[in-house]
Design a protein around this motif. Structure first.
Motif, short mmCIF file in Angstrom:
data_model
loop_
_atom_site.label_atom_id
_atom_site.label_comp_id
_atom_site.label_asym_id
_atom_site.label_seq_id
_atom_site.Cartn_x
_atom_site.Cartn_y
_atom_site.Cartn_z
N LEU A 18 -5.34 2.11 -8.00
CA LEU A 18 -4.87 3.37 -7.88
C LEU A 18 -6.14 4.18 -7.32
CD1 LEU A 18 -2.69 2.17 -10.06
CD2 LEU A 18 -2.87 4.67 -11.07
N ARG A 19 -6.16 4.64 -6.15
CA ARG A 19 -7.26 5.08 -5.52
C ARG A 19 -7.13 6.66 -5.20
NH1 ARG A 19 -12.56 4.14 -4.27
NH2 ARG A 19 -13.32 5.32 -2.46
N HIS A 20 -7.65 7.33 -6.01
CA HIS A 20 -7.47 8.96 -6.08
C HIS A 20 -8.30 9.30 -4.55
CE1 HIS A 20 -8.84 13.03 -6.76
NE2 HIS A 20 -7.82 13.07 -7.38
N VAL A 21 -7.77 10.29 -4.01
CA VAL A 21 -8.36 10.59 -2.79
C VAL A 21 -8.48 12.02 -2.80
CG1 VAL A 21 -8.11 11.11 -0.22
CG2 VAL A 21 -7.18 9.03 -1.43
N ASP A 22 -9.60 12.65 -2.36
CA ASP A 22 -9.99 14.22 -2.42
C ASP A 22 -9.29 14.73 -1.74
OD1 ASP A 22 -11.14 16.65 -2.43
OD2 ASP A 22 -13.04 16.02 -2.84
N PRO A 23 -8.05 15.81 -2.07
CA PRO A 23 -7.44 16.30 -1.12
C PRO A 23 -8.09 17.36 -0.15
CG PRO A 23 -7.20 17.45 -3.12
CD PRO A 23 -8.00 16.18 -3.43
N ARG A 24 -9.34 17.66 -0.35
CA ARG A 24 -10.17 18.36 0.45
C ARG A 24 -10.72 17.53 1.79
NH1 ARG A 24 -14.93 19.92 -3.00
NH2 ARG A 24 -14.26 17.94 -3.69
N LEU A 25 -10.66 16.24 1.59
CA LEU A 25 -11.17 15.41 2.58
C LEU A 25 -10.27 14.48 3.21
CD1 LEU A 25 -14.49 14.44 0.43
CD2 LEU A 25 -14.22 16.15 2.12
N GLY A 26 -9.45 14.09 2.49
CA GLY A 26 -8.36 13.06 3.17
C GLY A 26 -9.14 11.55 3.00
N LEU A 27 -8.35 10.74 3.48
CA LEU A 27 -8.75 9.41 3.58
C LEU A 27 -9.96 9.26 4.14
CD1 LEU A 27 -5.37 7.02 4.15
CD2 LEU A 27 -7.00 7.15 1.97
N TYR A 76 -4.67 19.00 2.77
CA TYR A 76 -4.54 20.45 2.90
C TYR A 76 -5.40 21.27 2.04
CZ TYR A 76 -3.37 19.13 -2.27
OH TYR A 76 -3.59 18.84 -3.44
N ALA A 77 -6.07 20.76 1.01
CA ALA A 77 -7.15 21.56 0.32
C ALA A 77 -8.41 21.67 0.92
CB ALA A 77 -7.33 20.84 -0.99
N ALA A 78 -8.68 21.50 2.48
CA ALA A 78 -9.78 21.81 2.98
C ALA A 78 -9.80 23.02 3.11
CB ALA A 78 -9.75 21.16 4.39
N LEU A 110 0.87 -1.13 0.08
CA LEU A 110 -0.08 0.05 0.05
C LEU A 110 1.02 1.14 0.06
CD1 LEU A 110 -2.85 1.54 0.06
CD2 LEU A 110 -2.75 1.20 2.34
N PHE A 111 0.82 1.92 -1.19
CA PHE A 111 1.62 3.32 -1.30
C PHE A 111 1.04 4.23 -0.72
CE2 PHE A 111 3.46 0.37 -4.64
CZ PHE A 111 5.03 0.05 -4.14
N LEU A 112 1.50 4.97 0.10
CA LEU A 112 0.91 6.16 0.86
C LEU A 112 1.43 7.40 0.52
CD1 LEU A 112 0.83 4.72 4.38
CD2 LEU A 112 -1.30 4.91 2.81
N ASP A 113 0.61 8.38 -0.04
CA ASP A 113 0.81 9.76 -0.12
C ASP A 113 0.56 10.40 0.87
OD1 ASP A 113 1.81 12.16 -1.40
OD2 ASP A 113 -0.20 12.53 -2.31
N VAL A 114 1.14 11.47 1.41
CA VAL A 114 0.97 12.47 2.53
C VAL A 114 -0.14 13.36 2.30
CG1 VAL A 114 2.00 13.94 4.40
CG2 VAL A 114 2.82 11.63 3.87
N ASP A 115 0.40 14.42 1.21
CA ASP A 115 -0.42 15.52 1.02
C ASP A 115 -1.72 15.14 0.30
OD1 ASP A 115 1.09 17.38 2.94
OD2 ASP A 115 2.84 17.27 1.30
N GLY A 116 -2.83 15.36 0.64
CA GLY A 116 -4.21 14.90 0.20
C GLY A 116 -4.67 13.79 1.00
#
Length: 167
Positions: A141-150, A17-19, A6-12
């Motif tokens: 590949l799971r796109h995560v909304d950077p306004r909401l996070g996981l 960060y976009a909240a 499971l590859f984890l990005d931090v920002d988003g």
């Protein structure tokens, strides 16, 4: 067969960060990180994310510009042990003419032939096509909304992906 990665990005995904500016999402805590000299970076993290990620049937790996700094700044706040990271040195923000994200090639190489999931806020259909053409194992590949996070939907999708893999 080894567990999927499971590859984890931090920002988003972990840091939404976009909240709304200056409005920390419910349940998140704020840290200030000085990765470079100057103004510290505001990071919102949810303390329950580490436990939820560790409960999934994956081997975790950072896939972020933070690289190993995620082990110092992010992991301890959310309750993750030190985990490996994809080394993006020399690839950071390098534009590709085919529209594939600059992380994608290194993630596929790191995964080798293992199944993997990747949570990020910057993937596109070009990344899906690249992975499908060059990675022989299942991948999500799971796109995560950077306004909401996981969120719960993301954790459900990640769990369903591993449940569907051959054992």
């Amino acid at each position: 067969m080894s567990r999927p990665l499971l590859f984890l990005d931090v920002d988003g995904p972990l840091n939404p960060y976009a909240a709304q500016p200056e409005r920390r999402p419910a349940g998140y805590t704020t840290i200030r990180v000085a990765l470079t000299p100057g103004r510290p970076l505001r990071v919102w993290l949810h303390p329950d994310h580490g436990r939820a990620l560790l409960a999934l049937d994956y081997d975790l790996c950072w896939a972020t510009t933070w690289m190993d700094a995620a082990n110092r700044w992010i992991g301890p706040v959310i309750g993750l042990p030190e985990i490996p990271y994809v080394d993006f040195t020399g690839a950071l923000f390098a534009e590709r003419p085919d529209g594939v994200h600059w992380k994608t090639e290194r993630i596929v190489a790191y995964a080798q032939d293992r199944p993997f999931a990747w949570v990020d806020d910057e993937q596109s259909p070009a990344d899906d096509a690249y992975v499908a053409a060059r990675h022989p194992a299942p991948a999500l590949l799971r796109h995560v909304d950077p306004r909401l996070g996981l969120g719960e939907d993301d954790f459900t999708a990640l769990a369903e992906f591993t449940a569907g893999l051959p054992r």
